[in-house]
Scaffold this motif. Structure first.
Motif, PDB file in Angstrom:
ATOM      1  N   THR A  30      15.072  -6.124   6.020  1.00 29.26           N
ATOM      2  CA  THR A  30      15.555  -5.939   4.649  1.00 29.26           C
ATOM      3  C   THR A  30      14.504  -5.169   3.849  1.00 29.26           C
ATOM      4  O   THR A  30      13.307  -5.240   4.149  1.00 29.26           O
ATOM      5  CB  THR A  30      15.782  -7.290   3.949  1.00 29.26           C
ATOM      6  OG1 THR A  30      14.524  -7.935   3.768  1.00 29.26           O
ATOM      7  CG2 THR A  30      16.697  -8.190   4.754  1.00 29.26           C
ATOM      8  N   HIS A  31      14.959  -4.414   2.857  1.00 27.03           N
ATOM      9  CA  HIS A  31      14.051  -3.692   1.952  1.00 27.03           C
ATOM     10  C   HIS A  31      14.796  -3.585   0.630  1.00 27.03           C
ATOM     11  O   HIS A  31      15.642  -2.708   0.461  1.00 27.03           O
ATOM     12  CB  HIS A  31      13.726  -2.309   2.527  1.00 27.03           C
ATOM     13  CG  HIS A  31      12.779  -1.512   1.678  1.00 27.03           C
ATOM     14  ND1 HIS A  31      11.500  -1.199   2.082  1.00 27.03           N
ATOM     15  CD2 HIS A  31      12.909  -0.979   0.431  1.00 27.03           C
ATOM     16  CE1 HIS A  31      10.895  -0.498   1.135  1.00 27.03           C
ATOM     17  NE2 HIS A  31      11.728  -0.345   0.120  1.00 27.03           N
ATOM     18  N   CYS A  32      14.551  -4.513  -0.268  1.00 25.74           N
ATOM     19  CA  CYS A  32      15.381  -4.599  -1.464  1.00 25.74           C
ATOM     20  C   CYS A  32      14.579  -4.351  -2.730  1.00 25.74           C
ATOM     21  O   CYS A  32      13.479  -4.875  -2.891  1.00 25.74           O
ATOM     22  CB  CYS A  32      16.037  -5.976  -1.531  1.00 25.74           C
ATOM     23  SG  CYS A  32      17.121  -6.285  -0.113  1.00 25.74           S
ATOM     24  N   GLY A  41      10.335  -2.637  -9.089  1.00 28.26           N
ATOM     25  CA  GLY A  41       9.567  -3.213  -7.989  1.00 28.26           C
ATOM     26  C   GLY A  41      10.389  -3.607  -6.777  1.00 28.26           C
ATOM     27  O   GLY A  41      11.598  -3.398  -6.701  1.00 28.26           O
ATOM     28  N   ASN A  42       9.668  -4.178  -5.818  1.00 29.19           N
ATOM     29  CA  ASN A  42      10.215  -4.571  -4.527  1.00 29.19           C
ATOM     30  C   ASN A  42      10.299  -6.100  -4.485  1.00 29.19           C
ATOM     31  O   ASN A  42       9.911  -6.759  -5.443  1.00 29.19           O
ATOM     32  CB  ASN A  42       9.235  -4.057  -3.461  1.00 29.19           C
ATOM     33  CG  ASN A  42       9.901  -3.733  -2.157  1.00 29.19           C
ATOM     34  OD1 ASN A  42      10.427  -4.621  -1.503  1.00 29.19           O
ATOM     35  ND2 ASN A  42       9.891  -2.473  -1.763  1.00 29.19           N
ATOM     36  N   ALA A  43      10.772  -6.644  -3.373  1.00 28.64           N
ATOM     37  CA  ALA A  43      10.806  -8.108  -3.223  1.00 28.64           C
ATOM     38  C   ALA A  43       9.370  -8.638  -3.177  1.00 28.64           C
ATOM     39  O   ALA A  43       8.523  -8.076  -2.486  1.00 28.64           O
ATOM     40  CB  ALA A  43      11.545  -8.464  -1.940  1.00 28.64           C
ATOM     41  N   GLU A  49      11.041   8.036  -1.708  1.00 28.56           N
ATOM     42  CA  GLU A  49      11.949   7.060  -2.307  1.00 28.56           C
ATOM     43  C   GLU A  49      12.626   6.328  -1.172  1.00 28.56           C
ATOM     44  O   GLU A  49      13.353   6.924  -0.405  1.00 28.56           O
ATOM     45  CB  GLU A  49      13.020   7.779  -3.132  1.00 28.56           C
ATOM     46  CG  GLU A  49      12.467   8.769  -4.115  1.00 28.56           C
ATOM     47  CD  GLU A  49      12.533   8.261  -5.540  1.00 28.56           C
ATOM     48  OE1 GLU A  49      13.490   7.551  -5.844  1.00 28.56           O
ATOM     49  OE2 GLU A  49      11.623   8.583  -6.322  1.00 28.56           O
ATOM     50  N   LEU A  50      12.376   5.072  -1.071  1.00 27.35           N
ATOM     51  CA  LEU A  50      13.012   4.317   0.002  1.00 27.35           C
ATOM     52  C   LEU A  50      13.281   2.921  -0.493  1.00 27.35           C
ATOM     53  O   LEU A  50      12.411   2.305  -1.049  1.00 27.35           O
ATOM     54  CB  LEU A  50      12.093   4.269   1.229  1.00 27.35           C
ATOM     55  CG  LEU A  50      12.713   3.618   2.461  1.00 27.35           C
ATOM     56  CD1 LEU A  50      13.869   4.441   2.970  1.00 27.35           C
ATOM     57  CD2 LEU A  50      11.677   3.460   3.550  1.00 27.35           C
ATOM     58  N   LEU A  81       0.813  -1.224   0.000  1.00 31.33           N
ATOM     59  CA  LEU A  81       0.000   0.000   0.000  1.00 31.33           C
ATOM     60  C   LEU A  81       0.847   1.274   0.000  1.00 31.33           C
ATOM     61  O   LEU A  81       0.345   2.352  -0.244  1.00 31.33           O
ATOM     62  CB  LEU A  81      -0.933   0.011   1.212  1.00 31.33           C
ATOM     63  CG  LEU A  81      -1.971  -1.109   1.233  1.00 31.33           C
ATOM     64  CD1 LEU A  81      -2.792  -1.047   2.499  1.00 31.33           C
ATOM     65  CD2 LEU A  81      -2.881  -1.025   0.007  1.00 31.33           C
ATOM     66  N   ARG A  82       2.140   1.157   0.267  1.00 30.57           N
ATOM     67  CA  ARG A  82       3.000   2.341   0.279  1.00 30.57           C
ATOM     68  C   ARG A  82       3.990   2.256  -0.897  1.00 30.57           C
ATOM     69  O   ARG A  82       3.793   2.912  -1.908  1.00 30.57           O
ATOM     70  CB  ARG A  82       3.706   2.453   1.640  1.00 30.57           C
ATOM     71  CG  ARG A  82       4.137   3.846   2.011  1.00 30.57           C
ATOM     72  CD  ARG A  82       5.448   4.259   1.381  1.00 30.57           C
ATOM     73  NE  ARG A  82       6.540   3.363   1.727  1.00 30.57           N
ATOM     74  CZ  ARG A  82       7.676   3.317   1.034  1.00 30.57           C
ATOM     75  NH1 ARG A  82       7.871   4.080  -0.012  1.00 30.57           N
ATOM     76  NH2 ARG A  82       8.640   2.473   1.383  1.00 30.57           N
ATOM     77  N   ASP A  83       4.961   1.382  -0.816  1.00 27.50           N
ATOM     78  CA  ASP A  83       5.944   1.272  -1.903  1.00 27.50           C
ATOM     79  C   ASP A  83       5.264   0.760  -3.186  1.00 27.50           C
ATOM     80  O   ASP A  83       5.500   1.270  -4.277  1.00 27.50           O
ATOM     81  CB  ASP A  83       7.062   0.302  -1.483  1.00 27.50           C
ATOM     82  CG  ASP A  83       8.383   0.598  -2.164  1.00 27.50           C
ATOM     83  OD1 ASP A  83       8.364   0.907  -3.355  1.00 27.50           O
ATOM     84  OD2 ASP A  83       9.435   0.502  -1.508  1.00 27.50           O
TER      85      ASP A  83
END
Ligand SMILES: [Zn+2]
Length: 521
Positions: free
Chosen positions: A202-204, A238-240, A520-521, A13-15
């Motif tokens: 982790t945030h990859c 995208g994210n993991a 941006e994170l 819902l955020r990234d």
């Protein structure tokens, strides 16, 4: 040996919502959050409250209505951001503020225009400020993987002292490789004082296709929280992907047991994965690629003869996971036109839909209409019927009548009748094809002419009478709106989707919604 838990922190819902072109209404965010709670995620990052009134409202609504997971709000390292996040998550039983500041030389110099002492001071102040709202504070040194490790150790030591309880190590730009990422986590775990009292996260990002591999390398070296998104949504590549992380931990428990200190587990109810993936895909308008791991249409399809033969003799010859484990049931319930109100209500409940009496009645009437044209109505059909019927967006324009004429050697023409605020309007138009003609007639009747960005149609189930679901993306003044429509007739589904997108656009404009600031994170 007891299993050690991996905290699943979902940031769909955020990234995920920051993916270019994914824009969810407040009600849709709530619907996804409720499904995430059913899936069993530990933390839901519901939004970036300071960025817009809609983000604040969505975070607050999720905090108020979704029970089970911790509800987190994102905030830059500033008092204004932290106050907004603190207020938004206040109604939640379990709440978290996630604050961040960039620590890499390139970000500090060019973006923040601050030196490392100033950044460290801001980080400590941010954590202290967040601590005045909640006990549970997460800190992220943005672009950690391109930061100086000595500075990372220094800033993490300081924020732990200030009260941070989760330390997230973002690979913001998707730059790192698994071996290196594992080494960073191991180094922090050994060199930051009191880090064992905190959770390392982790945030990859997936720019090099390494998001899941990096996250697991982090876990292997001591991280106990993984930030991820359903279907791997997120900025840029995208994210993991949540489903990949979870199924890797479940399927390869032996690896983690052998190489880590203890076997690992998550709280995820894996049989909710498929359903969650479908919901997120439908609401964001992001179609899942067929060969996507775990949730792609082909992920469990064995076509090659030798494979099918093997799987029939012994499933594990080619199957490392069962389709049932992610909630793909072998047998699908079929309803039809003779299904009564009671049977329909029962099935909706079994499928996990919580509807009011009035919503149920509307969905049932729509079901009867569809069952009339389509003999067998499957579970997937019911899900789209409910999603189509239980719309929260105001019906500013409604398609009352549509007629399309086309054929070889004739110019496709369409005529529509629409209900608008000023009464009924009719229009006729021609176009390059039947859908194009229908869209032109709708533009004429509504007086709205947004730019059409993309258009797709899919069959909800197979068979020649399948229900078609159309998804359109339109843009105006830099904002994207997604509309969906279903029908057994694909031209009608397409027209409904277009009207739905226009309704969303007009209603957002009426509310004066502004474009959001992105984190941006
Ligand atoms: Zn991110």
């Amino acid at each position: 040996m007891s299993k050690e838990k991996i905290i699943i922190f979902d940031t769909t819902l955020r990234d995920g919502e920051q993916s270019p072109g994914a824009s969810l209404s407040v009600a849709e965010k709530l619907e996804i959050a409720q499904q995430l709670a059913a899936l069993g995620v530990d933390v839901i990052e519901a939004g970036f409250p300071v960025s817009s009134p809609a983000q604040f409202e969505a975070t607050a609504l999720v905090a108020e209505q979704v029970s089970g997971p911790v509800i987190a709000g994102l905030a830059r390292a500033s008092q204004k951001d932290i106050e907004a996040a603190g207020k938004a998550v206040a109604p939640a039983k379990k709440k978290r503020i996630h604050t961040f500041i960039a620590t890499s030389p390139i970000h500090m110099e060019h973006k923040l225009k601050k030196n490392s002492e100033e950044v460290l001071k801001m980080a400590v102040e941010a954590v202290r400020c967040a601590k005045s709202f909640v006990d549970d504070v997460e800190f992220s040194p943005e672009d950690a993987t391109r930061s100086d490790i000595a500075f990372l150790i220094e800033i993490l030591t300081a924020v732990i002292e200030a009260g941070a309880t989760t330390l997230n190590i973002p690979d913001t730009v998707g730059y790192i490789l698994p071996y290196e990422y594992g080494q960073i986590i191991a180094r922090l775990k050994s060199d930051v004082p009191h880090i064992d009292d905190c959770i390392i996260s982790t945030h990859c990002h997936n720019d090099l296709g390494m998001a899941v591999a990096n996250s697991l390398a982090g876990v292997r070296n001591g991280a106990r929280q993984v930030e991820c998104t359903v279907n791997g949504l997120g900025e840029r590549a995208g994210n993991a992907a949540l489903e990949e992380i979870v199924m890797a931990i479940h399927t390869r428990a032996d690896f983690f047991a052998k190489t880590g200190s203890q076997p690992l587990r998550t709280n995820i109810k894996t049989n909710q994965i498929h359903r969650t993936s479908q919901l997120v895909s439908r609401l964001t308008g992001f179609v899942i690629q067929p060969n996507k791991a775990i949730v792609g249409e082909n992920a469990f399809a064995h076509e090659a003869g030798v494979h099918v033969d093997g799987v029939l003799k012994e499933r594990t010859t080619y199957e490392i996971m069962t389709p049932e484990s992610i909630g793909l049931s072998g047998s699908r319930m079929v309803l039809g036109r003779h299904t009564g109100r009671h049977g329909f209500t029962d099935r909706c409940r079994q499928l996990g839909f919580k509807l009011t009496k009035a919503e149920l009645e509307r969905a049932y009437q729509r079901f009867l209409e569809i069952a009339d044209k389509k003999k067998e109505v499957f579970d997937e059909d019911i899900a789209v019927i409910i999603n189509d019927e239980i719309r929260v967006v105001e019906q500013i324009y409604e398609l009352k009548y549509l007629h399309v004429a086309c054929g070889t050697g004739t110019l496709p023409t369409a005529s529509v009748k629409m209900r608008t605020k000023d009464g009924t309007k009719q229009a006729a138009a021609c176009g390059d094809g039947p859908v194009d003609a229908a869209y032109e007639a709708i533009r004429e009747a509504t007086g709205q002419s947004p730019k059409l960005e993309s258009y797709s149609i899919r069959a909800v189930t197979s068979g020649k009478e399948a229900l078609g679901e159309a998804t359109v993306k339109i843009t105006e003044e830099g904002r994207t709106y997604i509309g969906r429509g279903i029908s057994t007739d694909i031209i009608e589904a397409s027209a409904k989707a277009y009207v739905d997108a226009i309704n969303r656009m007009v209603s957002a404009k009426d509310k004066g919604e502004q474009p959001e600031i992105k984190a941006e994170l």
